[in-house]
Design a protein around this motif. Sequence first.
Motif, short mmCIF file in Angstrom:
data_model
loop_
_atom_site.label_atom_id
_atom_site.label_comp_id
_atom_site.label_asym_id
_atom_site.label_seq_id
_atom_site.Cartn_x
_atom_site.Cartn_y
_atom_site.Cartn_z
N ALA A 76 38.23 43.61 36.73
CA ALA A 76 38.77 42.52 35.92
C ALA A 76 38.22 41.17 36.37
CB ALA A 76 40.28 42.52 35.99
N LYS A 77 37.98 41.03 37.67
CA LYS A 77 37.47 39.76 38.21
C LYS A 77 35.96 39.75 38.32
CE LYS A 77 41.59 38.67 40.91
NZ LYS A 77 42.15 38.40 42.26
N ARG A 78 35.34 40.88 38.00
CA ARG A 78 33.88 41.01 38.13
C ARG A 78 33.44 40.62 39.55
NH1 ARG A 78 35.70 41.78 33.56
NH2 ARG A 78 34.59 41.28 31.60
N THR A 79 34.17 41.08 40.51
CA THR A 79 33.94 40.71 41.90
C THR A 79 33.88 41.95 42.79
OG1 THR A 79 35.06 38.58 41.58
CG2 THR A 79 34.82 39.35 43.84
N MET A 80 32.96 41.92 43.73
CA MET A 80 32.85 42.97 44.73
C MET A 80 33.23 42.39 46.09
SD MET A 80 29.51 45.24 45.85
CE MET A 80 28.50 43.84 46.21
N TYR A 81 33.75 43.22 46.96
CA TYR A 81 34.19 42.76 48.27
C TYR A 81 33.56 43.61 49.38
CZ TYR A 81 37.77 40.66 45.33
OH TYR A 81 38.42 39.95 44.35
N LEU A 82 33.46 42.98 50.54
CA LEU A 82 33.07 43.70 51.74
C LEU A 82 34.09 43.36 52.81
CD1 LEU A 82 31.06 45.49 53.32
CD2 LEU A 82 29.85 43.38 53.96
N GLN A 83 34.96 44.30 53.12
CA GLN A 83 35.94 44.12 54.19
C GLN A 83 35.30 44.57 55.49
OE1 GLN A 83 39.16 42.84 54.13
NE2 GLN A 83 39.02 43.02 56.35
N MET A 84 35.24 43.67 56.45
CA MET A 84 34.60 43.95 57.72
C MET A 84 35.65 43.86 58.83
SD MET A 84 31.02 41.86 57.24
CE MET A 84 31.81 40.25 57.30
N ASN A 85 35.85 44.95 59.51
CA ASN A 85 36.80 45.00 60.62
C ASN A 85 36.08 45.32 61.92
OD1 ASN A 85 38.95 44.65 58.76
ND2 ASN A 85 39.10 46.86 58.43
N SER A 86 36.75 45.04 63.02
CA SER A 86 36.19 45.34 64.35
C SER A 86 34.76 44.79 64.47
CB SER A 86 36.19 46.85 64.60
OG SER A 86 37.49 47.38 64.49
#
Length: 119
Positions: A76-86
């Motif tokens: 819906a937002k035309r958005t991709m994410y990259l969650q980076m942990n540690s």
Amino acid sequence: VQVAESGGALVQAGGSLRLSCKTSGFILSVWSTAEMGWYRQTPGKEREWVGMLGSDRTTNYADSVKGRFTISRDNAKRTMYLQMNSLKPEDAAVYYCNIRSEQLGTDSWGQGTQVTVSS
């Protein structure tokens, strides 16, 4: 089609960040079938593949980030994410997102966002 990354910052080792890749110019039906990926680059080195998210929502990650990074998308937002942990110092780089649309015949890159990890 425009692509823009954001969310890069200075973070301590062990911390987390979420990068965003906001796009414009895609209608939903085209966005939904696009193949997406994240890459990173440090000075003097080749751009390195980090991971990808297929149109069927399957994901693949480089061994160096597997289990720590997660790619997701919000249609819906035309958005991709990259969650980076540690996060580790070796994760420091300029991160780029890549959106490939077979329907449009386009291969789009953003300008990159800087991630710095202090030890």
